[in-house]
Design a protein around this motif. Structure first.
Motif, PDB file in Angstrom:
ATOM      1  N   UNK A 111      25.782  35.868  36.678  1.00  0.00           N
ATOM      2  CA  UNK A 111      25.413  35.996  35.261  1.00  0.00           C
ATOM      3  C   UNK A 111      26.408  36.911  34.533  1.00  0.00           C
ATOM      4  N   UNK A 112      26.691  38.065  35.123  1.00  0.00           N
ATOM      5  CA  UNK A 112      27.625  39.005  34.496  1.00  0.00           C
ATOM      6  C   UNK A 112      29.043  38.434  34.437  1.00  0.00           C
ATOM      7  N   UNK A 113      29.446  37.746  35.484  1.00  0.00           N
ATOM      8  CA  UNK A 113      30.768  37.126  35.490  1.00  0.00           C
ATOM      9  C   UNK A 113      30.876  36.045  34.417  1.00  0.00           C
ATOM     10  N   UNK A 114      29.804  35.290  34.205  1.00  0.00           N
ATOM     11  CA  UNK A 114      29.811  34.246  33.174  1.00  0.00           C
ATOM     12  C   UNK A 114      29.980  34.849  31.784  1.00  0.00           C
ATOM     13  N   UNK A 115      29.338  35.967  31.531  1.00  0.00           N
ATOM     14  CA  UNK A 115      29.482  36.630  30.229  1.00  0.00           C
ATOM     15  C   UNK A 115      30.939  37.066  30.022  1.00  0.00           C
ATOM     16  N   UNK A 116      31.546  37.631  31.062  1.00  0.00           N
ATOM     17  CA  UNK A 116      32.950  38.038  30.969  1.00  0.00           C
ATOM     18  C   UNK A 116      33.875  36.831  30.835  1.00  0.00           C
ATOM     19  N   UNK A 117      33.538  35.754  31.526  1.00  0.00           N
ATOM     20  CA  UNK A 117      34.320  34.521  31.448  1.00  0.00           C
ATOM     21  C   UNK A 117      34.225  33.922  30.044  1.00  0.00           C
ATOM     22  N   UNK A 118      33.019  33.838  29.504  1.00  0.00           N
ATOM     23  CA  UNK A 118      32.813  33.281  28.162  1.00  0.00           C
ATOM     24  C   UNK A 118      33.513  34.101  27.083  1.00  0.00           C
ATOM     25  N   UNK A 119      33.639  35.401  27.316  1.00  0.00           N
ATOM     26  CA  UNK A 119      34.317  36.281  26.348  1.00  0.00           C
ATOM     27  C   UNK A 119      35.839  36.217  26.502  1.00  0.00           C
ATOM     28  N   UNK A 120      36.303  35.487  27.527  1.00  0.00           N
ATOM     29  CA  UNK A 120      37.735  35.353  27.746  1.00  0.00           C
ATOM     30  C   UNK A 120      38.360  36.517  28.490  1.00  0.00           C
ATOM     31  N   UNK A 121      37.526  37.401  29.039  1.00  0.00           N
ATOM     32  CA  UNK A 121      38.033  38.566  29.760  1.00  0.00           C
ATOM     33  C   UNK A 121      38.468  38.194  31.175  1.00  0.00           C
ATOM     34  N   UNK A 122      37.834  37.163  31.734  1.00  0.00           N
ATOM     35  CA  UNK A 122      38.157  36.700  33.084  1.00  0.00           C
ATOM     36  C   UNK A 122      38.653  35.263  33.057  1.00  0.00           C
ATOM     37  N   UNK A 123      39.438  34.928  34.061  1.00  0.00           N
ATOM     38  CA  UNK A 123      39.804  33.549  34.345  1.00  0.00           C
ATOM     39  C   UNK A 123      39.130  33.159  35.652  1.00  0.00           C
ATOM     40  N   UNK A 124      38.794  31.876  35.782  1.00  0.00           N
ATOM     41  CA  UNK A 124      38.137  31.388  37.007  1.00  0.00           C
ATOM     42  C   UNK A 124      38.978  30.287  37.623  1.00  0.00           C
ATOM     43  N   UNK A 125      39.115  30.363  38.942  1.00  0.00           N
ATOM     44  CA  UNK A 125      39.832  29.345  39.707  1.00  0.00           C
ATOM     45  C   UNK A 125      38.869  28.816  40.754  1.00  0.00           C
ATOM     46  N   UNK A 126      38.463  27.556  40.601  1.00  0.00           N
ATOM     47  CA  UNK A 126      37.508  26.938  41.531  1.00  0.00           C
ATOM     48  C   UNK A 126      38.270  26.426  42.746  1.00  0.00           C
ATOM     49  N   UNK A 127      37.824  26.871  43.929  1.00  0.00           N
ATOM     50  CA  UNK A 127      38.419  26.420  45.196  1.00  0.00           C
ATOM     51  C   UNK A 127      37.297  25.941  46.096  1.00  0.00           C
ATOM     52  N   UNK A 128      37.128  24.636  46.133  1.00  0.00           N
ATOM     53  CA  UNK A 128      36.008  24.066  46.898  1.00  0.00           C
ATOM     54  C   UNK A 128      34.703  24.500  46.246  1.00  0.00           C
ATOM     55  N   UNK A 129      33.817  25.098  47.031  1.00  0.00           N
ATOM     56  CA  UNK A 129      32.535  25.528  46.470  1.00  0.00           C
ATOM     57  C   UNK A 129      32.582  26.974  45.980  1.00  0.00           C
ATOM     58  N   UNK A 130      33.737  27.625  46.109  1.00  0.00           N
ATOM     59  CA  UNK A 130      33.870  29.019  45.708  1.00  0.00           C
ATOM     60  C   UNK A 130      34.658  29.134  44.411  1.00  0.00           C
ATOM     61  N   UNK A 131      34.315  30.147  43.625  1.00  0.00           N
ATOM     62  CA  UNK A 131      35.052  30.448  42.402  1.00  0.00           C
ATOM     63  C   UNK A 131      35.654  31.840  42.535  1.00  0.00           C
ATOM     64  N   UNK A 132      36.943  31.934  42.243  1.00  0.00           N
ATOM     65  CA  UNK A 132      37.648  33.213  42.292  1.00  0.00           C
ATOM     66  C   UNK A 132      37.969  33.644  40.867  1.00  0.00           C
ATOM     67  N   UNK A 133      37.779  34.923  40.596  1.00  0.00           N
ATOM     68  CA  UNK A 133      37.948  35.454  39.248  1.00  0.00           C
ATOM     69  C   UNK A 133      39.115  36.427  39.195  1.00  0.00           C
ATOM     70  N   UNK A 134      39.891  36.311  38.119  1.00  0.00           N
ATOM     71  CA  UNK A 134      40.972  37.248  37.834  1.00  0.00           C
ATOM     72  C   UNK A 134      40.794  37.740  36.400  1.00  0.00           C
ATOM     73  N   UNK A 135      41.366  38.874  36.103  1.00  0.00           N
ATOM     74  CA  UNK A 135      41.293  39.413  34.747  1.00  0.00           C
ATOM     75  C   UNK A 135      42.348  38.723  33.892  1.00  0.00           C
ATOM     76  N   UNK A 136      41.933  38.308  32.700  1.00  0.00           N
ATOM     77  CA  UNK A 136      42.855  37.672  31.751  1.00  0.00           C
ATOM     78  C   UNK A 136      43.718  38.764  31.114  1.00  0.00           C
ATOM     79  N   UNK A 137      44.992  38.848  31.478  1.00  0.00           N
ATOM     80  CA  UNK A 137      45.821  39.964  31.020  1.00  0.00           C
ATOM     81  C   UNK A 137      45.952  40.064  29.504  1.00  0.00           C
ATOM     82  N   UNK A 138      46.047  38.927  28.820  1.00  0.00           N
ATOM     83  CA  UNK A 138      46.207  38.976  27.361  1.00  0.00           C
ATOM     84  C   UNK A 138      44.972  39.570  26.681  1.00  0.00           C
ATOM     85  N   UNK A 139      43.790  39.260  27.188  1.00  0.00           N
ATOM     86  CA  UNK A 139      42.560  39.791  26.599  1.00  0.00           C
ATOM     87  C   UNK A 139      42.438  41.276  26.890  1.00  0.00           C
ATOM     88  N   UNK A 140      42.795  41.678  28.087  1.00  0.00           N
ATOM     89  CA  UNK A 140      42.741  43.083  28.453  1.00  0.00           C
ATOM     90  C   UNK A 140      43.673  43.904  27.572  1.00  0.00           C
TER      91      UNK A 140
END
Length: 119
Positions: free
Chosen positions: A82-111
């Motif tokens: 839930x918290x990751x989705x809020x950060x993702x929706x705000x553009x603070x995080x990027x998500x990379x789906x790998x199979x059934x797992x999602x990996x999150x990185x910080x969006x440098x431009x937003x930071x």
């Protein structure tokens, strides 16, 4: 007893308008930019989300999976997601789906945009 010093009297401005124009020329950021910044700041203003961001930022690869984030926080996977989705929706995080797992990185431009607002 007078030691030769002269007291200077400071006269207040004659009108309230004269006193008010000490900061003439100040320009606010555009309303649209302010609204966008407010959404971002709102997303990161939660202690759990700040902890998530710090864990992702300090991870060896600069990324983290939900499964890596639940135990250190003592929270369930749905709560962390839930918290990751809020950060993702705000553009603070990027998500990379790998199979059934999602990996999150910080969006440098937003930071950087958030950092610029705070300086």
């Amino acid at each position: 007893m007078n030691d030769g010093r002269v007291l200077q009297t400071i006269n207040p401005p004659d009108t309230a308008e004269e006193a008010c124009h000490t900061h003439a020329g100040l320009v606010p950021i555009a309303r649209e930019d302010a609204e966008r910044a407010a959404r971002t700041l709102k997303a990161v203003s939660d202690p759990t989300r700040l902890q998530l961001l710090s864990m992702i930022q300090s991870s060896p690869d600069g990324e983290a999976c939900v499964c890596d984030l639940t135990e250190p926080l003592g929270l369930t996977q749905p709560t962390v997601s839930h918290h990751l989705k809020i950060l993702l929706d705000a553009g603070v995080l990027n998500r990379d789906k790998r199979g059934s797992w999602a990996y999150f990185t910080i969006a440098p431009n937003k930071l950087e945009a958030v950092r610029a607002l705070l300086v």
